[in-house]
Design a protein around this motif. Structure first.
Motif, PDB file in Angstrom:
ATOM      1  N   ASP A   1      60.262  59.908 106.804  1.00  0.00           N
ATOM      2  CA  ASP A   1      59.618  61.545 107.009  1.00  0.00           C
ATOM      3  C   ASP A   1      60.431  61.434 108.797  1.00  0.00           C
ATOM      4  OD1 ASP A   1      58.074  62.044 105.327  1.00  0.00           O
ATOM      5  OD2 ASP A   1      56.283  60.758 105.905  1.00  0.00           O
TER       6      ASP A   1
ATOM      7  N   ALA B   1      64.041  62.472 108.398  1.00  0.00           N
ATOM      8  CA  ALA B   1      64.225  64.223 107.449  1.00  0.00           C
ATOM      9  C   ALA B   1      64.145  65.233 108.199  1.00  0.00           C
ATOM     10  CB  ALA B   1      63.666  64.020 106.459  1.00  0.00           C
ATOM     11  N   GLU B   2      62.721  64.505 109.723  1.00  0.00           N
ATOM     12  CA  GLU B   2      62.790  65.154 110.552  1.00  0.00           C
ATOM     13  C   GLU B   2      63.743  65.913 111.556  1.00  0.00           C
ATOM     14  OE1 GLU B   2      59.006  64.352 112.246  1.00  0.00           O
ATOM     15  OE2 GLU B   2      58.429  64.252 110.072  1.00  0.00           O
TER      16      GLU B   2
ATOM     17  N   GLU C   1      66.723  68.266 109.954  1.00  0.00           N
ATOM     18  CA  GLU C   1      65.788  69.505 110.007  1.00  0.00           C
ATOM     19  C   GLU C   1      66.227  70.080 110.865  1.00  0.00           C
ATOM     20  OE1 GLU C   1      62.569  72.569 108.575  1.00  0.00           O
ATOM     21  OE2 GLU C   1      62.345  70.014 108.688  1.00  0.00           O
TER      22      GLU C   1
ATOM     23  N   ALA D   1      62.716  62.111  96.164  1.00  0.00           N
ATOM     24  CA  ALA D   1      61.842  63.052  96.573  1.00  0.00           C
ATOM     25  C   ALA D   1      61.062  63.087  96.411  1.00  0.00           C
ATOM     26  CB  ALA D   1      61.427  63.687  94.723  1.00  0.00           C
ATOM     27  N   PRO D   2      60.330  63.552  98.151  1.00  0.00           N
ATOM     28  CA  PRO D   2      61.666  65.421  98.001  1.00  0.00           C
ATOM     29  C   PRO D   2      62.897  65.044  98.454  1.00  0.00           C
ATOM     30  CG  PRO D   2      59.399  64.850 100.065  1.00  0.00           C
ATOM     31  CD  PRO D   2      59.140  64.277  98.960  1.00  0.00           C
ATOM     32  N   TYR D   3      63.056  64.142  99.431  1.00  0.00           N
ATOM     33  CA  TYR D   3      64.010  63.993 100.040  1.00  0.00           C
ATOM     34  C   TYR D   3      65.291  64.626 100.224  1.00  0.00           C
ATOM     35  CZ  TYR D   3      60.203  61.441 102.756  1.00  0.00           C
ATOM     36  OH  TYR D   3      59.366  60.832 103.205  1.00  0.00           O
ATOM     37  N   ASN D   4      65.240  63.752  98.844  1.00  0.00           N
ATOM     38  CA  ASN D   4      66.902  64.044  98.354  1.00  0.00           C
ATOM     39  C   ASN D   4      67.178  65.668  97.438  1.00  0.00           C
ATOM     40  OD1 ASN D   4      65.114  64.144  95.866  1.00  0.00           O
ATOM     41  ND2 ASN D   4      66.005  62.763  95.046  1.00  0.00           N
ATOM     42  N   LYS D   5      65.891  66.663  98.008  1.00  0.00           N
ATOM     43  CA  LYS D   5      66.203  67.880  97.600  1.00  0.00           C
ATOM     44  C   LYS D   5      66.340  68.258  99.242  1.00  0.00           C
ATOM     45  CE  LYS D   5      66.463  67.193  93.040  1.00  0.00           C
ATOM     46  NZ  LYS D   5      68.020  67.573  92.392  1.00  0.00           N
ATOM     47  N   THR D   6      65.285  67.763 100.043  1.00  0.00           N
ATOM     48  CA  THR D   6      65.102  68.673 101.031  1.00  0.00           C
ATOM     49  C   THR D   6      65.346  68.692 101.899  1.00  0.00           C
ATOM     50  OG1 THR D   6      63.034  67.248 101.666  1.00  0.00           O
ATOM     51  CG2 THR D   6      62.620  69.201  99.968  1.00  0.00           C
ATOM     52  N   VAL D   7      66.178  67.663 102.246  1.00  0.00           N
ATOM     53  CA  VAL D   7      66.955  67.453 103.193  1.00  0.00           C
ATOM     54  C   VAL D   7      68.726  68.171 103.093  1.00  0.00           C
ATOM     55  CG1 VAL D   7      68.656  65.541 104.138  1.00  0.00           C
ATOM     56  CG2 VAL D   7      66.114  64.967 103.542  1.00  0.00           C
ATOM     57  N   ASP D   8      69.532  68.520 104.153  1.00  0.00           N
ATOM     58  CA  ASP D   8      70.269  69.604 103.794  1.00  0.00           C
ATOM     59  C   ASP D   8      71.666  68.445 104.700  1.00  0.00           C
ATOM     60  OD1 ASP D   8      72.298  71.198 103.792  1.00  0.00           O
ATOM     61  OD2 ASP D   8      71.571  72.229 105.471  1.00  0.00           O
TER      62      ASP D   8
END
Length: 282
Positions: A44, A47-48, A51, A79-86
């Motif tokens: 978390d 990822a934050e 972003e 999931a979800p990081y593998n899809k939401t992280v740029d």
């Protein structure tokens, strides 16, 4: 002072309990019941920061170490990081590396590649590993040159109070002796102030040759996270965080003191078991 607080999951549900708060001198402490909770909180957090950095600068420059750290980052591959992280905006560096081939079991690069980088869509040209075909001294000089070039293009920010690079995040583990990166207790390299990247040929832990960021680079980062798990690290955590007085020379981990950035400790309850409980309140 640290306070007891309940961590929330992605849906806002109070599913994990952690001790968290701010220590007056040693940054934020996040103490978790087990490794699964620690790994989720660490994912978390990363990822934050990713972003926020991509939104502000268009890139995320992150430096890794080796050891158990990569395994604890494993939830980023799920999931979800593998899809939401740029992931395309990530630029990967190493805070330290062992003087071995990239295919060697001791290689921090191999550890990161096998455990993380090969499982997410990182742009290959954004992965800046240390040249394993050079001597330790040559590799340190070469890596500093690479970083200087990326500072010039602002892929890596620059500190506004020194000429050091300012990574968006430096992730460190800690050994039972209190070492971070390849900065070992009582080693002359702790006093290296003129280089961004330096080398040692007499590491107290094998392999003997290593390349490492210096303390000024670590302490210039926007964010530094020290991730520690296991009862064998508890005494070093105590000496690195608690006020232990002048009788104990400072461990390298205690010398991690970001000048203007934020320091966060991710600990499991075993690693935190010798911390002074008077520093916590509910």
């Amino acid at each position: 002072m640290c306070v007891l607080s309940r961590s929330l999951d992605a849906r806002g549900s109070p599913e994990r309990m952690a001790l968290s708060g701010v220590h007056k001198d040693r940054g934020e402490l996040r103490i978790h019941e087990n490794l699964d909770e620690l790994g989720t909180d660490l994912a978390d957090y990363i990822a934050e920061l990713s972003e926020a950095s991509v939104k502000e600068r268009g890139v995320f420059a992150i430096a890794l170490s080796g050891g158990s750290l990569i395994g604890l980052m494993g939830k980023l591959c799920e999931a979800p990081y593998n899809k939401t992280v740029d992931w395309a905006k990530w630029y990967i560096f190493w805070a330290d590396e062992r003087g071995v081939a990239k295919t060697h079991a001791d290689s921090n690069y191999k550890l990161a590649k096998d455990g993380l980088l090969s499982k997410v869509p990182i742009v290959p040209s954004h992965v800046h590993s240390i040249n394993d075909s050079l001597s330790a001294e040559e590799a340190a000089n070469d890596y500093e040159f690479v970083i200087r070039q990326l500072v010039r293009t602002r892929t890596i920010s620059v500190s506004d109070i020194s000429d050091s690079p300012k990574f968006d995040l430096i992730l460190l583990g800690m050994g039972a002796d209190g070492h971070v990166a390849s900065l070992f207790p009582n080693h002359p390299v702790l006093d290296a102030n003129n280089e961004w990247v330096t080398f040692i040929t007499n590491s107290p832990k094998p392999p003997p040759e290593r390349i490492t960021f210096t303390l000024p680079v670590i302490n210039s980062a926007s964010n530094v996270a020290v991730v520690v798990a296991g009862e064998d690290k508890a005494e070093a955590v105590h000496l690195a965080i608690d006020d232990v007085g002048p009788d104990h020379p400072p461990l390298p981990a205690r010398m991690v003191q970001p000048t203007k950035g934020k320091l966060v400790w991710f600990l499991d309850k075993l690693a935190a078991s010798k911390l002074d409980s008077s520093q916590f309140s509910e």
